[in-house]
Scaffold this motif. Structure first.
Motif, PDB file in Angstrom:
ATOM      1  N   GLU A  31       0.841  -1.209   0.000  1.00 33.83           N
ATOM      2  CA  GLU A  31       0.000   0.000   0.000  1.00 33.83           C
ATOM      3  C   GLU A  31       0.869   1.250   0.000  1.00 33.83           C
ATOM      4  O   GLU A  31       0.554   2.232  -0.685  1.00 33.83           O
ATOM      5  N   TRP A  33       3.965   1.533  -1.223  1.00 35.45           N
ATOM      6  CA  TRP A  33       4.515   1.664  -2.570  1.00 35.45           C
ATOM      7  C   TRP A  33       3.467   2.194  -3.543  1.00 35.45           C
ATOM      8  O   TRP A  33       3.773   3.026  -4.394  1.00 35.45           O
ATOM      9  N   ALA A  34       2.243   1.722  -3.418  1.00 39.01           N
ATOM     10  CA  ALA A  34       1.172   2.180  -4.317  1.00 39.01           C
ATOM     11  C   ALA A  34       0.899   3.668  -4.100  1.00 39.01           C
ATOM     12  O   ALA A  34       0.694   4.416  -5.064  1.00 39.01           O
ATOM     13  N   LYS A  35       0.907   4.101  -2.847  1.00 35.92           N
ATOM     14  CA  LYS A  35       0.670   5.514  -2.545  1.00 35.92           C
ATOM     15  C   LYS A  35       1.778   6.382  -3.132  1.00 35.92           C
ATOM     16  O   LYS A  35       1.517   7.437  -3.715  1.00 35.92           O
ATOM     17  N   GLY A  37       3.648   5.658  -5.709  1.00 33.15           N
ATOM     18  CA  GLY A  37       3.451   5.646  -7.157  1.00 33.15           C
ATOM     19  C   GLY A  37       2.340   6.580  -7.588  1.00 33.15           C
ATOM     20  O   GLY A  37       2.470   7.313  -8.575  1.00 33.15           O
ATOM     21  N   GLN A  38       1.254   6.572  -6.842  1.00 35.19           N
ATOM     22  CA  GLN A  38       0.128   7.460  -7.147  1.00 35.19           C
ATOM     23  C   GLN A  38       0.555   8.925  -7.028  1.00 35.19           C
ATOM     24  O   GLN A  38       0.283   9.735  -7.925  1.00 35.19           O
ATOM     25  N   LEU A  39       1.237   9.263  -5.936  1.00 33.22           N
ATOM     26  CA  LEU A  39       1.676  10.643  -5.742  1.00 33.22           C
ATOM     27  C   LEU A  39       2.690  11.061  -6.800  1.00 33.22           C
ATOM     28  O   LEU A  39       2.678  12.203  -7.270  1.00 33.22           O
ATOM     29  N   GLU A  41       2.875   9.943  -9.892  1.00 30.89           N
ATOM     30  CA  GLU A  41       2.161  10.179 -11.152  1.00 30.89           C
ATOM     31  C   GLU A  41       1.391  11.493 -11.118  1.00 30.89           C
ATOM     32  O   GLU A  41       1.319  12.207 -12.115  1.00 30.89           O
ATOM     33  N   GLU A  42       0.803  11.805  -9.969  1.00 33.74           N
ATOM     34  CA  GLU A  42       0.015  13.035  -9.847  1.00 33.74           C
ATOM     35  C   GLU A  42       0.891  14.280  -9.760  1.00 33.74           C
ATOM     36  O   GLU A  42       0.427  15.384 -10.022  1.00 33.74           O
ATOM     37  N   ASN A  43       2.144  14.107  -9.361  1.00 33.01           N
ATOM     38  CA  ASN A  43       3.065  15.226  -9.161  1.00 33.01           C
ATOM     39  C   ASN A  43       4.410  14.903  -9.812  1.00 33.01           C
ATOM     40  O   ASN A  43       5.419  14.718  -9.124  1.00 33.01           O
TER      41      ASN A  43
END
Length: 75
Positions: A31, A33-35, A37-39, A41-43
């Motif tokens: 979770e 690592w996923a967070k 990765g998400q951040l 991509e968004e930034n």
């Protein structure tokens, strides 16, 4: 809400090893690592260490280890 997903055994093993360093379960490590990765991509302009520092700071505040920054009051 928890949802089951299929991921490789290799990723789970890596998450277990890395998670032990930070006192996280394999699920918590994935979770995390996923967070990240998400951040990322968004930034896309933010460097990874900066994103990690933000997440660390958030957890420290939640754990009662931080102090709020008051704008206008320099140290």
């Amino acid at each position: 809400m928890a949802t089951g997903i299929n991921i490789s055994d290799e990723l789970v093993m890596q998450a277990r090893i890395r998670g032990e360093l930070f006192k996280r379960t394999a699920d918590e490590q994935i979770e995390y690592w996923a967070k990240i990765g998400q951040l990322a991509e968004e930034n896309p302009d933010l460097p990874l260490p900066f994103i990690q520092d933000i997440l660390t700071g958030r957890e420290e505040i939640r754990g009662g280890l931080g102090t709020p920054y008051v704008f206008g009051e320099g140290k």
